[in-house]
Design a protein around this motif. Structure first.
Motif: not given
Length: 300
Positions: A156-173
């Motif tokens: 059993v493995y646990k994985v944690k990570y974050e994806i962030t984007t910031d483009s053309a006025g749109t920010k996403s986390t």
């Protein structure tokens, strides 16, 4: 809201998850895999624009997004694999998804036989490589726990990570909290392939918790909460006919990359048809595991 953002979120919401038979590329396995799925999705949006007409239109569109057939409950999905194609059937919405790899492109076609409509999109495989790189920046922990699935011993493995984007006025986390049960049994196909950074094997179980918060400057906020769990219940090697991984000729397809609005309409039309006919059944999923940072305390 940019269509790429909408398509990215929709791919998360409507994705069926992956078993080892769905790995991109030429499958060494031919046959079918059955998995039990538990699913919860919640979406909340807030229109920020002061433009009255734009506000009315956006509210109408996002209402459709929030009610486009998100499913909560348990179901069984069957994936058929042959060569560079897989086809997955999900019964709750009578949906078929065919994934085909051509060179560095991954084509995903989704169709609904009841309404005889569907849509397709193309993804550059470098996006999958980028996701692996994002995982490497997060944490991959071998917990020391083991479990046995279909007679195969899994770590059993646990994985944690974050994806962030910031483009053309749109920010996403997007925060990803995942748990995998992986076996390295040499009797299974692709047991020597890397499925997590530094980890080779076949995932027979996974649990994914996703929180995605997106803000399009002065236009729109969107939060997505998703829980998806999959456990492989049966693996059957058999000869697969080409017709089993081919879209039927009577299905009318659109390009989702070019027409995301009508993609939503197709999903909504199928959901309405099934609910009208009493074919749409939902139930509370068993053993839902939500991590601490996943909650319903929206910021607006």
């Amino acid at each position: 809201m940019r269509k790429s953002l909408l398509l990215a979120l929709m791919s998360i919401i409507f994705g069926t998850g992956a078993t080892f038979a769905q790995a991109a590329g030429e499958n060494t396995f031919e046959g079918e895999v059955t998995a039990d799925i538990a699913s919860v999705q919640k979406v909340k949006t807030q229109v920020l624009t002061k433009n009255l007409l734009a506000k009315i239109i956006l509210k109408r569109v996002m209402k459709k997004v929030e009610n486009s057939g998100y499913y909560t409950g348990n179901y069984t999905a069957t994936t058929i694999a042959k060569g560079n194609k897989t086809r997955t059937f999900t019964p709750y919405n009578n949906m078929y998804t065919i994934v085909e790899k051509n060179g560095n492109q991954l084509k995903t076609t989704t169709y609904f036989p009841y309404v005889k409509k569907g849509y397709y999109s193309n993804t550059d495989m470098t996006q999958n490589q980028q996701q692996m790189e994002m995982m490497k920046k997060g944490t991959v922990e071998k917990t020391g726990q083991t479990m046995t699935i279909l007679g195969y011993k899994c770590d059993v493995y646990k994985v944690k990570y974050e994806i962030t984007t910031d483009s053309a006025g749109t920010k996403s986390t997007t925060n990803m909290h995942c748990e995998y049960a992986i076996t390295q049994d040499p009797s299974l196909p692709d047991h020597d392939k890397e499925v997590l950074p530094g980890v080779k094997g076949v995932p027979l179980k996974f649990v994914t918790n996703v929180v995605s918060q997106t803000s399009s400057e002065k236009v729109l906020n969107m939060d997505v909460l998703m829980y998806l769990a999959s456990v492989v219940k049966d693996v059957k090697k058999r000869s697969v006919d080409d017709s089993e991984v081919t879209v039927p000729s009577d299905i009318k397809l659109i390009d989702a990359d070019k027409d995301p609005k009508n993609m939503l309409k197709i999903v909504e039309e199928n959901g309405k048809y099934m609910k009208k006919k009493g074919l749409w059944k939902e139930s509370a999923p068993d053993d839902v595991k939500i991590y601490d940072n996943l909650n319903e305390d929206w910021e607006y």
